[in-house]
Design a protein around this motif. Structure first.
Motif, PDB file in Angstrom:
ATOM      1  N   ARG A  19     -35.886 194.652   3.642  1.00  0.00           N
ATOM      2  CA  ARG A  19     -36.016 193.103   3.396  1.00  0.00           C
ATOM      3  C   ARG A  19     -35.854 192.731   2.310  1.00  0.00           C
ATOM      4  N   THR A  66     -25.051 193.501  11.907  1.00  0.00           N
ATOM      5  CA  THR A  66     -24.866 194.097  10.733  1.00  0.00           C
ATOM      6  C   THR A  66     -25.198 193.142   9.631  1.00  0.00           C
ATOM      7  N   LYS A  67     -25.541 193.590   8.439  1.00  0.00           N
ATOM      8  CA  LYS A  67     -25.800 192.499   7.342  1.00  0.00           C
ATOM      9  C   LYS A  67     -24.664 191.712   7.051  1.00  0.00           C
ATOM     10  N   ARG A 111     -29.440 193.430  14.774  1.00  0.00           N
ATOM     11  CA  ARG A 111     -30.296 194.269  14.073  1.00  0.00           C
ATOM     12  C   ARG A 111     -30.666 193.431  12.878  1.00  0.00           C
ATOM     13  N   ALA A 112     -29.963 192.421  12.474  1.00  0.00           N
ATOM     14  CA  ALA A 112     -29.892 191.512  11.382  1.00  0.00           C
ATOM     15  C   ALA A 112     -30.280 190.213  11.707  1.00  0.00           C
ATOM     16  N   THR A 136     -29.813 187.640   3.809  1.00  0.00           N
ATOM     17  CA  THR A 136     -30.234 188.433   4.892  1.00  0.00           C
ATOM     18  C   THR A 136     -31.811 188.639   4.733  1.00  0.00           C
ATOM     19  N   HIS A 186     -33.396 193.085   8.090  1.00  0.00           N
ATOM     20  CA  HIS A 186     -32.516 194.109   8.567  1.00  0.00           C
ATOM     21  C   HIS A 186     -33.239 195.291   9.271  1.00  0.00           C
TER      22      HIS A 186
END
Length: 364
Positions: free
Chosen positions: A5, A265-266, A276-277, A294, A297
């Protein structure tokens, strides 16, 4: 639940778009004990997968444990042959005291009976007459005004190919929510076809194919918004705008001009289903993006959706292994709330469940 994070501090405004305005036509608490708090939290629609195989209902669940708080009977929405309307054809008033839906190309309205916890039919608008050109017509895109006093809908041809003809437009009409059978539909304007109501976009994070959308302002006037997107931008943001505000289609409003998107993704593109992000960013009505960061993640966990719980100053993440609470100003990892929703009675085997959204608890 392992993750990395980035340190961030984001202030959550006291009011977010997900907060439902109070409806003046009903008190905060009824004689039966149903209050604004009871009709809040996670809201889920339950419909039978097989005709005549069970009841239609809507449940309200506690945001901390997922337990069913209240179940309301929605069998009034069933067709005579046992079929039920599609979830997106149902529209609830801001306080959930009324529901409107399209039925046989007309519009029907039901009111909540506090004594029985069931919706009872309160009136209807009959199907429209054919157009002067002889086309069969229908009503659709039903939604309530922000104060709950009016029900708005569109008049359009039944034949979908006509929706995409050059210059095609739909009429927007409204009726009095308290007297649906006695009020004559009032014309509120036109919008380019095909279109959808903004209420359909509220909490789904699913894009649609409509080129325009309509919204009812706080003053009960029509606002028409055009679809905008930049496929050359890596963010792949899909939204509607009239030049003064942004209505997200595949991302979520956060607070003020701050928004959230789920990505694989990031700093990746917006995902319409899961990723996932979780990425926060600011966006102006002209589509300019800034202050991108972000928030979370995950390495192995997918985020299905994110809800803004303004009343408790937090985000609630819906992931593939349960629901988590995330503090907006904290570096602490998200805390697990519950794995799945629970019900006061067993759910019938052949039932489909649809998440209608999350609605913060109102102060009583």
């Amino acid at each position: 639940m392992r993750m990395s994070r980035r340190n961030t501090a984001v202030m959550l405004a006291a009011m977010a778009l997900a907060v439902l305005p109070a409806c003046d036509s009903h008190p905060a608490e009824s004689a039966s004990g149903l209050s604004a708090k009871d009709l809040s939290g996670f809201v889920r629609l339950h419909v039978p997968k097989v005709r005549d195989s069970g009841d239609v209902s809507v449940t309200f669940h506690d945001s901390d444990g997922g337990a069913e708080r209240v179940r309301l009977d929605l069998n009034v929405t069933k067709y005579d042959n046992g079929y039920v309307p599609r979830p997106l054809s149902l529209s609830f008033s801001p306080d959930f005291r009324r529901v409107a839906w399209t039925f046989d190309h007309g519009v029907r309205v039901a009111e909540l009976d506090d004594r029985t916890h069931a919706y009872r039919e309160a009136g209807a608008v009959p199907p429209p007459q054919p157009s002067p050109e002889g086309h069969s017509m229908q009503y659709g895109e039903v939604q309530f005004s922000p104060d709950g006093s009016q029900i708005w809908f569109v008049l359009r041809p039944k034949a979908k190919p006509a929706w995409r003809e050059d210059g095609a437009s739909w009429r927007v009409l409204s009726i009095d929510a308290t007297d649906p059978s006695g009020s004559t539909p009032r014309q509120r304007g036109h919008l380019p076809a095909p279109a959808q109501s903004v209420s359909d976009l509220g909490q789904s994070l699913l894009a649609d194919t409509s080129e325009s959308a309509f919204q009812i302002s706080q003053g009960n006037t029509l606002r028409v918004l055009e679809r905008r997107s930049d496929r050359d931008d890596r963010r792949d943001l899909d939204y509607f705008s009239d030049g003064s505000q942004v209505i997200p289609a595949n991302f979520r409003h956060y607070a003020g001009r701050s928004y959230l998107r789920i990505s694989d993704t990031k700093n990746g593109p917006a995902s319409e289903r899961d990723g996932r992000a979780l990425i926060a960013f600011d966006m102006n009505p002209d589509g300019t993006v800034s202050n991108e960061r972000t928030l979370f993640h995950y390495r192995r966990t997918s985020i299905w959706n994110v809800f803004v719980d303004a009343a408790n100053d937090r985000l609630i993440l819906w992931t593939d292994d349960g629901f988590y609470s995330a503090g907006v100003d904290s570096d602490a990892d998200p805390q697990r709330l519950f794995e799945t929703f629970t019900h006061a009675e067993p759910t019938p085997k052949f039932h489909a469940e649809t998440m209608l959204g999350f609605y913060p608890q109102e102060s009583e």
